[in-house]
Design a protein around this motif. Structure first.
Motif, short mmCIF file in Angstrom:
data_model
loop_
_atom_site.label_atom_id
_atom_site.label_comp_id
_atom_site.label_asym_id
_atom_site.label_seq_id
_atom_site.Cartn_x
_atom_site.Cartn_y
_atom_site.Cartn_z
N PRO A 8 -7.57 64.52 63.72
CA PRO A 8 -6.56 65.57 63.76
C PRO A 8 -6.33 66.09 65.18
N GLY A 9 -5.09 66.16 65.59
CA GLY A 9 -4.76 66.68 66.91
C GLY A 9 -4.73 65.66 68.01
N ASP A 80 7.42 59.43 59.75
CA ASP A 80 7.50 60.56 58.83
C ASP A 80 6.50 60.41 57.69
N ASP A 84 1.50 63.09 60.95
CA ASP A 84 1.84 64.51 60.82
C ASP A 84 2.83 64.93 61.90
N ALA A 85 3.78 65.76 61.53
CA ALA A 85 4.84 66.16 62.45
C ALA A 85 4.31 66.90 63.67
N SER A 86 3.10 67.45 63.59
CA SER A 86 2.53 68.19 64.72
C SER A 86 1.83 67.26 65.72
N THR A 87 1.67 65.99 65.38
CA THR A 87 0.96 65.06 66.26
C THR A 87 1.82 64.71 67.47
N PRO A 88 1.30 64.86 68.69
CA PRO A 88 2.05 64.40 69.87
C PRO A 88 2.14 62.87 69.85
N THR A 110 13.49 65.19 70.66
CA THR A 110 12.36 66.10 70.78
C THR A 110 11.13 65.64 70.01
N ARG A 111 11.18 64.47 69.41
CA ARG A 111 10.07 63.98 68.57
C ARG A 111 8.93 63.42 69.40
#
Length: 199
Positions: A8-9, A80, A84-88, A110-111
């Motif tokens: 995660p992250g 998608d 996860d949408a928060s993943t750089p 911006t993705r």
């Protein structure tokens, strides 16, 4: 094909291979790239030669806009579903995979946190989100050989001009390099990605 189970992250680097190749090709570069990134290599959907392709080739360096958009939409749908949408997310593509990097940036400005275009090019047509891409100006590394026998010099120049106007461009031409990748180039790419990652 994943380099490891994503945590995660962790930033994610998506590898997009060239025409007639497969997902294992660029994964060989993973040990030379930043270890802080999880790497995933995708397989293009269309059979081509002994491998796969993102779209058919009609005129090298001058892809059909509709086919490029369809291929980009397929990749975005995979992201998608699996990321996860928060993943750089950063992108790296070679040749036709480099085209997919530019098309993905133009489709979802911006993705992505960064793009690496190696011996790649751009669709020679306006896209609805080109102005948004110029506003976001994500960092992009554009590398290619000065002796590439596959992609026309005009296609490279068109890509360089577009990227200079719409992204924060790092531009590198490698003397004597044909249609391939050198370790010097990958070292430059690794430094670029390290400097482009969030935080």
């Amino acid at each position: 094909m994943w380099s490891r189970d994503p945590a995660p992250g962790d930033p994610l680097l998506v590898l997009l291979h060239g025409y007639g190749s497969n997902e294992a090709d660029l994964m060989t570069l993973a040990p030379e790239l930043p270890t802080s990134m999880t790497t995933v290599a995708l397989r293009a959907p269309l059979p081509a030669q002994a491998g796969f392709a993102w779209m058919p080739i009609v005129d090298p360096g001058f892809p059909d806009p509709a086919q490029a958009q369809a291929a980009a939409s397929t990749i975005l749908a995979w992201l998608d579903e699996h990321v996860d949408a928060s993943t750089p997310v950063a992108l790296l593509g070679f040749s036709q995979g480099g085209l997919m990097v530019t098309e993905l940036l133009r489709t979802a400005p911006t993705r992505f946190v960064a793009g690496v275009v190696l011996s790649g090019f751009v669709v020679d047509a306006a896209r609805p989100d080109d102005a948004a891409l110029a506003h976001a100006a994500p960092p992009v590394f554009f590398g290619r050989g000065t002796l590439d026998p596959v992609i026309d010099t005009a296609a490279f120049e068109r890509a360089r001009t577009f990227l200079a106007a719409h992204t924060t461009l790092t531009d590198r031409a490698y003397p004597g390099l044909g249609h391939g990748i050198t370790m010097d180039e990958i070292a430059d790419v690794s430094r670029f990605l390290e400097s482009s990652l969030p935080g």
